[in-house]
Each structure stands twice: as structure tokens, then as C-alpha cells.
Design an enzyme around this catalytic site. Structure first.
Site, mmCIF file in Angstrom:
data_model
loop_
_atom_site.group_PDB
_atom_site.id
_atom_site.type_symbol
_atom_site.label_atom_id
_atom_site.label_comp_id
_atom_site.label_asym_id
_atom_site.label_seq_id
_atom_site.Cartn_x
_atom_site.Cartn_y
_atom_site.Cartn_z
ATOM 1 N N ARG A 1 0.882 -1.185 0.000
ATOM 2 C CA ARG A 1 0.000 0.000 0.000
ATOM 3 C C ARG A 1 0.909 1.221 0.000
ATOM 4 O O ARG A 1 1.710 1.411 0.916
ATOM 5 C CB ARG A 1 -0.918 -0.018 1.210
ATOM 6 C CG ARG A 1 -1.897 1.175 1.292
ATOM 7 C CD ARG A 1 -2.880 0.949 2.425
ATOM 8 N NE ARG A 1 -3.859 2.010 2.579
ATOM 9 C CZ ARG A 1 -3.813 2.961 3.516
ATOM 10 N NH1 ARG A 1 -2.795 2.989 4.388
ATOM 11 N NH2 ARG A 1 -4.753 3.872 3.590
ATOM 12 N N TYR B 1 -5.694 -0.059 15.543
ATOM 13 C CA TYR B 1 -4.686 0.378 16.508
ATOM 14 C C TYR B 1 -5.283 0.211 17.909
ATOM 15 O O TYR B 1 -5.823 -0.849 18.228
ATOM 16 C CB TYR B 1 -4.235 1.805 16.199
ATOM 17 C CG TYR B 1 -3.456 1.917 14.900
ATOM 18 C CD1 TYR B 1 -2.163 1.393 14.788
ATOM 19 C CD2 TYR B 1 -4.007 2.512 13.772
ATOM 20 C CE1 TYR B 1 -1.430 1.479 13.609
ATOM 21 C CE2 TYR B 1 -3.294 2.601 12.577
ATOM 22 C CZ TYR B 1 -2.005 2.083 12.503
ATOM 23 O OH TYR B 1 -1.292 2.153 11.332
ATOM 24 N N GLU C 1 -4.372 -1.018 7.804
ATOM 25 C CA GLU C 1 -3.228 -0.651 8.639
ATOM 26 C C GLU C 1 -3.406 -1.309 9.990
ATOM 27 O O GLU C 1 -4.532 -1.449 10.478
ATOM 28 C CB GLU C 1 -3.133 0.860 8.863
ATOM 29 C CG GLU C 1 -2.771 1.711 7.681
ATOM 30 C CD GLU C 1 -2.615 3.186 8.068
ATOM 31 O OE1 GLU C 1 -2.435 3.477 9.280
ATOM 32 O OE2 GLU C 1 -2.673 4.041 7.176
ATOM 33 N N TRP D 1 1.561 -1.429 9.135
ATOM 34 C CA TRP D 1 2.130 -0.084 9.082
ATOM 35 C C TRP D 1 3.418 -0.099 9.895
ATOM 36 O O TRP D 1 3.400 -0.436 11.062
ATOM 37 C CB TRP D 1 1.166 0.947 9.654
ATOM 38 C CG TRP D 1 1.710 2.329 9.492
ATOM 39 C CD1 TRP D 1 2.586 2.977 10.324
ATOM 40 C CD2 TRP D 1 1.463 3.222 8.402
ATOM 41 N NE1 TRP D 1 2.903 4.224 9.833
ATOM 42 C CE2 TRP D 1 2.223 4.397 8.656
ATOM 43 C CE3 TRP D 1 0.706 3.153 7.241
ATOM 44 C CZ2 TRP D 1 2.217 5.491 7.782
ATOM 45 C CZ3 TRP D 1 0.692 4.237 6.391
ATOM 46 C CH2 TRP D 1 1.439 5.387 6.662
#
Length: 350
Positions: free
Chosen positions: A85, A231, A258, A287
């Protein structure tokens, strides 16, 4: 003389038979939408042009801030990724990546037998972040570089805008995402599109989750994939599994666009994320390769863009349980060339 009451049913039967023959023929003349020529979505799965199921296993690369680090694409492939990406900018917040630059990125992805997910980063945190731009503006950018994308539908997925809303006004995500999709389709972009969630990508308000079906239906090509960023919000296996399972049950395509092993907003459960992705057969993109700012430098997968210096996060993502090395499968579009070589000239020129 025959009774008109007897003739009328006979005539009706004849007309019905003729219409039965004509209707299928008329239906062939003008399809409701163009059939995808490359990647496509079917029954909640991302498929290649040949119908092969494709599951992303890869990483994010911050190209727009490190344009001279183009060799990172080859290095990412060497770690067994099947997708990269790539961070781009439309010029509203960061320096614009022009058509020639994007064409080169696509060429490098193809040379290294990677599927290329391209994203505009300027939309990040719109409504919360000063200088962030709209999804409509991101769509304008994709249209402006259309010549770099045309014919690449088997190799490129267009991620319209990164984390397009922060936490303010996230309810506007649905209408704005539909509008951006329709703008791109009206401009003739036939690629699989990827759309990021609001709430800085984490969708804690469930805006994307609860409106995904209507957004998917708004794409006349029915060729949109949803991307959640995991996250600190996803700090338990229960939260990870509940979110992803709902998309799979609804037959809506989802990827983890991500994620990390740590974050300033909490400690994501990377083991649960990777295990769930493998169990459900959905993609993930860690990421990020290298070059993170000092406050989140722990998210670098390699130190100083050196592929020989994996960080602990890099070791986990590439070589750990349910990691890239163990689970990644190269896209079938590259199967005409031997592993580790460039695609044929015909493939490279498509």
C-alpha cells in the site's frame, strides 16, 4: 366468424411468447454497468480477473515522503509480501505525486510482482486535522492521473483516501464516500476501489460497519472493498473478531488496511488481528516499512530502510505466527513468469 372473446386470449398468448424471446435479447444490449476487467468483488470476496481468490499480505510504504526510496518496493517483495500500500499525496497538504511518478510506482510494483494499493494521504483526519482535504478532492486527483491507472485494473487497487474523517462529523462519511465512488465511476475508473473508515480509520463509532451495505450498493460496479485500521481501539481479541466477523457474515469485503503492535492510543492485539485475518481469509497490511516520525518510530518494520535490519515489529509481522512469510500467496496474474523474475513484456505493458 370467430368469437372475439376466444381470439383475444390467443393473441395475448402469442404476444407473450414473442416478448419472452425479445426481453433476454434486449437485456444483452445495454448492461447496467461495465463488467470489471481486473480485480472484482463477488460474494464478499476479492477476486482476481481469472476468478482466483486474492488475500492481501503486505505492508504500507510512505512513498510520498521518501520518493527516492523506490527500492523499498523490491525489498518488500523480498520479504514475501504480495501487496504494498503506497502513500501518495494530491498536493493539498503534501507535495503532489504527479502522473509520471505514479506510473513509475505502478511499474515498480509490477516488476516486483506485487499488487499495488494506491492511497491519497491528504484526507487523513478531515474535520479534526488542520489542512486535511475532502474525499471529493481526492477523487479529483485520481481522475487527474487517470492515464497512469488505465489498463492497470489487474494490478492496482485505488484506495480513495486515507482515514478520511477524524472523530468530528464522522456521520458525513457515508454520503461523502458514496459521492467519491460515484464521481470516479462517472469518470470511467473501473478499478476495484478501497474505502477507509472514519474515526482515524478505526471506526469506533461503527459508522462504516453499519453503512457498508448501502455504500457498496452505491457503487454501480459493486466493486468496493472496505478497510479498517486497527490500533488502540482493537486491544482485545473479542473486539477484533466481532468487527471482522460482522463484515464476513454480511458478505461485505473487508481488509485491515493498517495495524501495528503498539500505538499511542493503546495497545492493539496484533496476534488476534493476524489470527483472525488468517482464519477468515481476509487481507492485512502492516504499518509501515520505514521512516515513521520519532513519536511512532516503533512502528518501523525495518530500521533506516535497511531490509537486513528488521525491528521486533518487523520480525513479528514477516516471520511470526500467521505472518507474511508463512501465509502470503503471490497474485495469479504474475503466474506466467517464474518466481523472482519480472513479468513478461506483455504483462508489464498492460
Amino acid at each position: 366468424m370467430k368469437s372475439p372473446t376466444r381470439a383475444a386470449p390467443r393473441m395475448a398468448a402469442v404476444m407473450a411468447a414473442l416478448l419472452g424471446l425479445l426481453v433476454p435479447l434486449l437485456g444483452l444490449g445495454t448492461p447496467a454497468h461495465a463488467a470489471p476487467t481486473g480485480f472484482r468483488v463477488q460474494n464478499g470476496r476479492l477476486l482476481e480477473a481469472n476468478g482466483n481468490d486474492f488475500v492481501m499480505r503486505g505492508v504500507n510504504h510512505a512513498h510520498t515522503w521518501y520518493p527516492t526510496r523506490i527500492s523499498s518496493i523490491a525489498n518488500i517483495k523480498a520479504k514475501r509480501a504480495n501487496t504494498v500500500r503506497v502513500v501518495l499525496a494530491n498536493g493539498d497538504r503534501w507535495t503532489r505525486n504527479d502522473t509520471a511518478d505514479v506510473a513509475n510506482v505502478v511499474s515498480q510494483c509490477k516488476r516486483n510482482r506485487l499488487i499495488c494499493v494506491l492511497e491519497v494521504h491528504d484526507t487523513t483526519g478531515y474535520g479534526d486535522q488542520s489542512g486535511a482535504t475532502t474525499l471529493s478532492r481526492a477523487a479529483d486527483y485520481w481522475i487527474s492521473i487517470k492515464s497512469a491507472l488505465a489498463g492497470q485494473e489487474s494490478y492496482v487497487i485505488v484506495n480513495i483516501g486515507n482515514e478520511p474523517y477524524g472523530n468530528n462529523n464522522a456521520s458525513r462519511w457515508t454520503a461523502d464516500t458514496k459521492g467519491a465512488i460515484q464521481k470516479l465511476r462517472n469518470a470511467g475508473l473501473n478499478h476495484t476501489l478501497m474505502v477507509d473508515a472514519p474515526n482515524w480509520g478505526q471506526d469506533w463509532s461503527f459508522t462504516m460497519r453499519d453503512n457498508a451495505a448501502s455504500v457498496f450498493a452505491a457503487d454501480r460496479d459493486r466493486n468496493t472493498v472496505f478497510s479498517v485500521h486497527m490500533y488502540g481501539v482493537y486491544n482485545t481479541a473479542a473486539k477484533v473478531n466481532d468487527y471482522l466477523n460482522r463484515f464476513v457474515a454480511a458478505k461485505l469485503p473487508i481488509v485491515v488496511g493498517e495495524f501495528g503492535f503498539n500505538h499511542s492510543d493503546g495497545n492493539p492485539d496484533e496476534d488476534a488481528i493476524m489470527a483472525a485475518a488468517q482464519r477468515l481469509g481476509i487481507g492485512y497490511l502492516g504499518w509501515s516499512w520505514s521512516g515513521n516520525s520519532s513519536d511512532v518510530q516503533y512502528l518501523d518494520l525495518v530500521t533506516g530502510f535497511d531490509p537486513n535490519r528488521l525491528t521486533s515489529w518487523g520480525q513479528r509481522l514477516f516471520n511470526g505466527a500467521n505472518g507474511i512469510a508463512a501465509t502470503s500467496k503471490e497474485a495469479r496474474v504474475y503466474s506466467g513468469a517464474a518466481r523472482g523474475t519480472s513479468p513478461t513484456a506483455a504483462q508489464a505493458d498492460r
